[in-house]
Design a protein around this motif. Structure first.
Motif, short mmCIF file in Angstrom:
data_model
loop_
_atom_site.label_atom_id
_atom_site.label_comp_id
_atom_site.label_asym_id
_atom_site.label_seq_id
_atom_site.Cartn_x
_atom_site.Cartn_y
_atom_site.Cartn_z
N PHE A 71 0.83 -1.21 0.00
CA PHE A 71 0.00 0.00 0.00
C PHE A 71 0.86 1.26 0.00
O PHE A 71 0.51 2.28 -0.60
CB PHE A 71 -0.97 -0.01 1.19
CG PHE A 71 -0.36 0.41 2.50
CD1 PHE A 71 -0.49 1.72 2.95
CD2 PHE A 71 0.33 -0.50 3.29
CE1 PHE A 71 0.05 2.11 4.16
CE2 PHE A 71 0.87 -0.11 4.50
CZ PHE A 71 0.74 1.20 4.94
N ARG A 91 2.10 1.86 -3.54
CA ARG A 91 1.06 2.47 -4.37
C ARG A 91 0.90 3.95 -4.04
O ARG A 91 0.70 4.78 -4.93
CB ARG A 91 -0.26 1.73 -4.16
CG ARG A 91 -0.23 0.32 -4.75
CD ARG A 91 -1.44 -0.49 -4.34
NE ARG A 91 -1.40 -1.83 -4.93
CZ ARG A 91 -2.12 -2.85 -4.49
NH1 ARG A 91 -2.94 -2.69 -3.46
NH2 ARG A 91 -2.03 -4.03 -5.07
N SER A 92 0.98 4.28 -2.76
CA SER A 92 0.86 5.67 -2.35
C SER A 92 2.02 6.50 -2.90
O SER A 92 1.82 7.60 -3.44
CB SER A 92 0.81 5.77 -0.83
OG SER A 92 0.70 7.11 -0.41
N ARG A 109 1.68 7.03 -6.63
CA ARG A 109 0.68 8.04 -6.97
C ARG A 109 1.20 9.44 -6.66
O ARG A 109 0.91 10.39 -7.39
CB ARG A 109 -0.61 7.76 -6.21
CG ARG A 109 -1.75 8.65 -6.59
CD ARG A 109 -2.13 8.53 -8.05
NE ARG A 109 -2.84 7.31 -8.35
CZ ARG A 109 -3.63 7.15 -9.41
NH1 ARG A 109 -3.80 8.14 -10.26
NH2 ARG A 109 -4.23 6.00 -9.63
N THR A 143 -5.78 10.36 -4.12
CA THR A 143 -5.62 8.90 -4.24
C THR A 143 -4.41 8.43 -3.46
O THR A 143 -4.43 7.36 -2.84
CB THR A 143 -5.49 8.50 -5.72
OG1 THR A 143 -6.60 9.02 -6.45
CG2 THR A 143 -5.44 6.99 -5.88
N CYS A 144 -3.34 9.21 -3.48
CA CYS A 144 -2.15 8.91 -2.69
C CYS A 144 -2.51 8.79 -1.21
O CYS A 144 -2.12 7.84 -0.53
CB CYS A 144 -1.11 10.01 -2.89
SG CYS A 144 0.22 10.06 -1.66
N GLU A 179 -5.56 8.29 0.05
CA GLU A 179 -6.49 7.18 0.25
C GLU A 179 -5.74 5.86 0.40
O GLU A 179 -6.16 4.99 1.17
CB GLU A 179 -7.48 7.10 -0.91
CG GLU A 179 -8.60 8.12 -0.84
CD GLU A 179 -9.68 7.85 -1.87
OE1 GLU A 179 -10.84 7.66 -1.47
OE2 GLU A 179 -9.36 7.81 -3.08
N SER A 180 -4.65 5.70 -0.34
CA SER A 180 -3.86 4.47 -0.22
C SER A 180 -3.34 4.28 1.20
O SER A 180 -3.14 3.15 1.66
CB SER A 180 -2.68 4.50 -1.20
OG SER A 180 -3.12 4.50 -2.53
#
Length: 214
Positions: free
Chosen positions: A58, A61-62, A65, A84-85, A87-88
């Motif tokens: 996670f 992914r952050s 982004r 989105t960053c 939210e990850s």
């Protein structure tokens, strides 16, 4: 931001070089002894982590982004990337309400009740802006503590919030099995002063500047 490359790749492939598309002059990053020590410690810390699987996915992914947001020249799309960053980091597997997402950000980064309220208000409003971008709606300025904030300044603030959050989560994830355990601590901190102090101590240790809306 010129000297940080958040792209996820095997650690031996990472090149810590300034990122410039068309350098106008020779660029050199000078580090004093204290900064050099901090940089090497950070590099060694990252070298021990596997971002390709397990509990660190996670974070990968952050960070990815975040990298896309920095590269994106379209302001509205940049806002989508920063949200989105975040939210990850702060959202769980189950369906998340925007309120819970916003209050988690506020509890981790806010240093005073006033800071927490302003952070929560800011995240809620930028989250709503993200929805407007996705649906093709017009993007109004937002208002925090009675002051209007345009899209450029909102993105600048989101960059700070995202960058600081990534650094904090890199510390929080070390002694837990997954990010859900971190979320439980964040949620409990609403009523637990000791947990609030824990987040404050991490911010001090990382020498992060408290986020304010002055």
């Amino acid at each position: 931001s010129d000297s940080e490359n958040w792209e996820i790749m095997p650690i031996h492939q990472i090149k810590f070089e300034p990122l410039q598309d068309t350098p106008q002059k020779k660029y050199k990053l000078n580090l004093n002894p204290k900064s050099k020590t901090k940089f090497l410690n950070f590099y060694n810390h990252l070298s021990k982590m596997n971002f390709t699987k397990g509990k660190f996915i996670f974070l990968a992914r952050s960070i990815n982004r975040f990298s896309k947001a920095k590269e994106n020249e379209e302001e509205s799309e940049q806002l989508v990337d920063f949200i989105t960053c975040l939210e990850s980091l702060y959202s769980s597997k189950e369906q998340q309400l925007s309120y819970r997402f916003a209050i988690r950000v506020a509890m981790v980064l806010g240093q005073t009740p006033e800071d927490k309220n302003m952070l929560q208000e800011f995240i809620l409003q930028t989250y709503d802006l993200r929805s407007k971008v996705v649906h093709g709606d017009e993007l109004p300025d937002i208002e925090v503590t009675g002051k209007k904030v345009d899209l450029i300044n909102a993105n600048n603030m989101l960059e700070r919030i995202s960058r600081d959050s990534i650094k904090i989560f890199l510390t929080l994830i070390e002694n837990v099995e997954n990010k859900e355990e971190i979320h439980k601590e964040i949620d409990k901190s609403i009523f637990d002063l000791k947990l609030q102090n824990k987040f404050s101590e991490i911010i001090k240790k990382l020498e992060l500047i408290p986020i304010r809306f002055d």
